[in-house]
Design an enzyme around this catalytic site. Structure first.
Site, PDB file in Angstrom:
ATOM      1  N   HIS A  40      36.318  71.226  -4.654  1.00 27.60           N
ATOM      2  CA  HIS A  40      35.850  70.385  -3.559  1.00 27.60           C
ATOM      3  C   HIS A  40      35.647  68.945  -4.027  1.00 27.60           C
ATOM      4  O   HIS A  40      35.244  68.706  -5.171  1.00 27.60           O
ATOM      5  CB  HIS A  40      34.526  70.918  -2.990  1.00 27.60           C
ATOM      6  CG  HIS A  40      34.607  72.327  -2.492  1.00 27.60           C
ATOM      7  ND1 HIS A  40      34.283  73.405  -3.285  1.00 27.60           N
ATOM      8  CD2 HIS A  40      34.983  72.828  -1.284  1.00 27.60           C
ATOM      9  CE1 HIS A  40      34.445  74.524  -2.585  1.00 27.60           C
ATOM     10  NE2 HIS A  40      34.880  74.193  -1.380  1.00 27.60           N
ATOM     11  N   ASP A  57      35.744  76.821  -8.970  1.00 23.88           N
ATOM     12  CA  ASP A  57      36.221  77.390  -7.709  1.00 23.88           C
ATOM     13  C   ASP A  57      37.674  77.019  -7.431  1.00 23.88           C
ATOM     14  O   ASP A  57      38.223  77.349  -6.377  1.00 23.88           O
ATOM     15  CB  ASP A  57      35.332  76.970  -6.535  1.00 23.88           C
ATOM     16  CG  ASP A  57      34.846  75.548  -6.615  1.00 23.88           C
ATOM     17  OD1 ASP A  57      35.310  74.804  -7.490  1.00 23.88           O
ATOM     18  OD2 ASP A  57      33.977  75.168  -5.808  1.00 23.88           O
ATOM     19  N   ASP A  99      24.939  77.143   5.147  1.00 28.69           N
ATOM     20  CA  ASP A  99      25.291  76.685   3.795  1.00 28.69           C
ATOM     21  C   ASP A  99      24.064  76.455   2.926  1.00 28.69           C
ATOM     22  O   ASP A  99      24.094  76.724   1.721  1.00 28.69           O
ATOM     23  CB  ASP A  99      26.085  75.384   3.870  1.00 28.69           C
ATOM     24  CG  ASP A  99      27.570  75.606   4.070  1.00 28.69           C
ATOM     25  OD1 ASP A  99      27.989  76.769   4.186  1.00 28.69           O
ATOM     26  OD2 ASP A  99      28.314  74.610   4.125  1.00 28.69           O
ATOM     27  N   HIS A 132      27.427  67.647  -3.956  1.00 25.26           N
ATOM     28  CA  HIS A 132      27.554  67.350  -2.525  1.00 25.26           C
ATOM     29  C   HIS A 132      26.290  66.746  -1.903  1.00 25.26           C
ATOM     30  O   HIS A 132      26.363  66.167  -0.817  1.00 25.26           O
ATOM     31  CB  HIS A 132      27.904  68.614  -1.737  1.00 25.26           C
ATOM     32  CG  HIS A 132      29.259  69.162  -2.033  1.00 25.26           C
ATOM     33  ND1 HIS A 132      30.401  68.394  -1.944  1.00 25.26           N
ATOM     34  CD2 HIS A 132      29.662  70.415  -2.409  1.00 25.26           C
ATOM     35  CE1 HIS A 132      31.452  69.151  -2.266  1.00 25.26           C
ATOM     36  NE2 HIS A 132      31.025  70.363  -2.558  1.00 25.26           N
ATOM     37  N   TYR A 156      32.830  81.023  -7.268  1.00 25.52           N
ATOM     38  CA  TYR A 156      32.254  82.087  -6.442  1.00 25.52           C
ATOM     39  C   TYR A 156      32.891  83.454  -6.680  1.00 25.52           C
ATOM     40  O   TYR A 156      32.585  84.396  -5.958  1.00 25.52           O
ATOM     41  CB  TYR A 156      32.323  81.656  -4.963  1.00 25.52           C
ATOM     42  CG  TYR A 156      31.729  80.280  -4.809  1.00 25.52           C
ATOM     43  CD1 TYR A 156      30.354  80.079  -4.932  1.00 25.52           C
ATOM     44  CD2 TYR A 156      32.542  79.153  -4.674  1.00 25.52           C
ATOM     45  CE1 TYR A 156      29.802  78.811  -4.879  1.00 25.52           C
ATOM     46  CE2 TYR A 156      31.997  77.878  -4.617  1.00 25.52           C
ATOM     47  CZ  TYR A 156      30.636  77.724  -4.724  1.00 25.52           C
ATOM     48  OH  TYR A 156      30.087  76.467  -4.680  1.00 25.52           O
ATOM     49  N   ASP A 178      35.968  70.180  -9.819  1.00 26.39           N
ATOM     50  CA  ASP A 178      35.672  71.193  -8.810  1.00 26.39           C
ATOM     51  C   ASP A 178      36.770  71.205  -7.754  1.00 26.39           C
ATOM     52  O   ASP A 178      37.441  70.196  -7.525  1.00 26.39           O
ATOM     53  CB  ASP A 178      34.329  70.830  -8.167  1.00 26.39           C
ATOM     54  CG  ASP A 178      33.688  71.948  -7.375  1.00 26.39           C
ATOM     55  OD1 ASP A 178      32.755  72.573  -7.899  1.00 26.39           O
ATOM     56  OD2 ASP A 178      34.104  72.174  -6.213  1.00 26.39           O
TER      57      ASP A 178
END
Length: 390
Positions: free
Chosen positions: A167, A254, A87, A129, A298, A165
């Site tokens: 996430h 995303d 990642d 993150h 992405y 987002d």
């Protein structure tokens, strides 16, 4: 005072984890080129950031971690701290590139705090993150947390952070989970089904900051109507109760139905509707102060450039109508980068972004998330979780 500021410099493209990595900077390049081709940036000066220094990076990260990031490209794959992983691969000048991303978001915050602009946008930011002592989810340094910490130091004591987002905005939540001055709200795909595995409705903060962490975990395949239903059932009431002095938003895209790394089903039209709602909420509850940053996304050619061009346009009050055709000069650029890419014809996916407000008697998986979140946090803000008027 200029109404809006756009932070951008091609040097931000140096945050490059490799051609095969999803976090490809071509998405930023194509966004800025599309915004320019559509006239969104006409007569808008682009502000060039400086890299954030150690003093500011320490707002969100430990000295040990900063040293690790600086040494990582020479130290090798086993440096630790989440670095050198699939990642978060090592790359040349990683510290400098990541520091410049932080500097871009800080510059937007400075423009607002110093009265140079009411709104600011930096699509290179949004690395939500990164934790105090480790990289995570393609994020080396957490520009959102640094900027919020800096704004707090300037005397603001009510800052709302809204993360759209796909996430969970875990790094920002972790940075301020006990701080009553910061309200973090994240709408994301359910953590049982997606990285980072956090962001349940029951995560509501701790100590004096209890109720200041708000999470809306949405089921996979939630589309525009469900997402907007959840947003309107939770976010406006909390912002009205909290009365932020600044609204900071992470605007990852995303959540789109074509994104290869997640499973929500929003459209570019849905993203445009979100940005317009955020702008209206900033005007209503934060005296217009709105700092917007990028984040995930992405589908590099078809989605990110269109969605983030809508974001920039919304910040600038240069709204682009959905049916505007994509300029030939831009589609030619995309085909030069990716000859086999299918380029959409307009700035729209042709989607209807209408939604039914919560409280109409429907009870599906999205409504379960709404109910759980409202019951977890609304009473802590003096709101009735079961009354749709709140």
């Amino acid at each position: 005072m200029s109404p809006s500021a756009v932070v951008w410099d091609p040097a931000l493209l140096a945050y490059d984890m490799g051609d095969q990595h999803p976090f490809n900077p071509v998405r930023l390049h194509l966004t800025m080129r599309l915004a320019a081709a559509l006239g969104v940036l006409d007569d808008v000066p682009l502000l060039s950031p400086e890299p954030a220094g150690a003093k500011d990076l320490y707002r969100a990260h430990s000295a040990e971690y900063l040293e690790a990031v600086q040494q990582a490209p020479m130290a090798g794959w086993d440096v630790g701290h989440g670095l050198g992983t699939e990642d978060n691969p090592l790359f040349t000048d990683m510290h400098d590139a990541a520091s410049l991303v932080v500097g871009s978001t800080l510059l937007g915050a400075r423009c607002i705090a110093e009265g140079r602009a009411q709104r600011a946008v930096s699509i290179a930011g949004g690395h939500h993150h990164a934790m105090q002592d480790r990289a995570a989810g393609f994020c080396i340094y957490n520009d959102c947390s640094v900027a919020i910490s800096w704004l707090l130091e300037q005397g603001y004591d009510r800052i709302a952070y809204v993360d759209t987002d796909v996430h969970h905005g875990d790094g920002v939540q972790a940075a301020f989970v006990g701080d009553p001055r910061v309200l973090t709200i994240s709408l994301h795909q359910h953590p049982f089904t997606l990285f980072p595995g956090t962001g349940y409705s029951s995560e509501i903060g701790a100590g004096d900051g209890e109720g200041r962490a708000v999470n809306v975990p949405l089921p996979p395949h939630t589309g525009d109507a469900g997402w907007l239903r959840a947003f309107h059932a939770v976010v406006p009431s909390l912002l009205e109760a909290f009365r932020p002095q600044v609204l900071v938003t992470q605007c990852g895209v995303d959540s789109h139905r074509e994104d290869p790394l997640a499973d929500l089903s929003l459209t570019v039209d849905g993203h445009r509707a979100i940005y317009r709602e955020l702008r209206a909420l900033a005007e209503r509850w934060a005296e217009g102060r709105w700092l917007a940053v990028g984040g995930g996304g992405y589908q590099l050619m078809r989605v990110v450039p269109r969605s983030w061009t809508h974001l920039i346009a919304t910040v600038l009050d240069h709204d682009v109508t959905p049916d505007v055709p994509l300029p030939a000069e831009w589609t030619d650029l995309v085909r030069g980068v990716a000859p086999s890419a299918e380029v959409p014809p307009t700035m729209s996916d042709g989607a209807d972004v209408g939604y039914s407000p919560w409280g109409d008697g429907v009870d599906d998986a999205v409504d379960a998330a709404i109910r759980d979140t409202r019951r977890a946090v609304f009473p802590l803000h003096g709101l009735d979780p079961d009354d749709p008027r709140d």
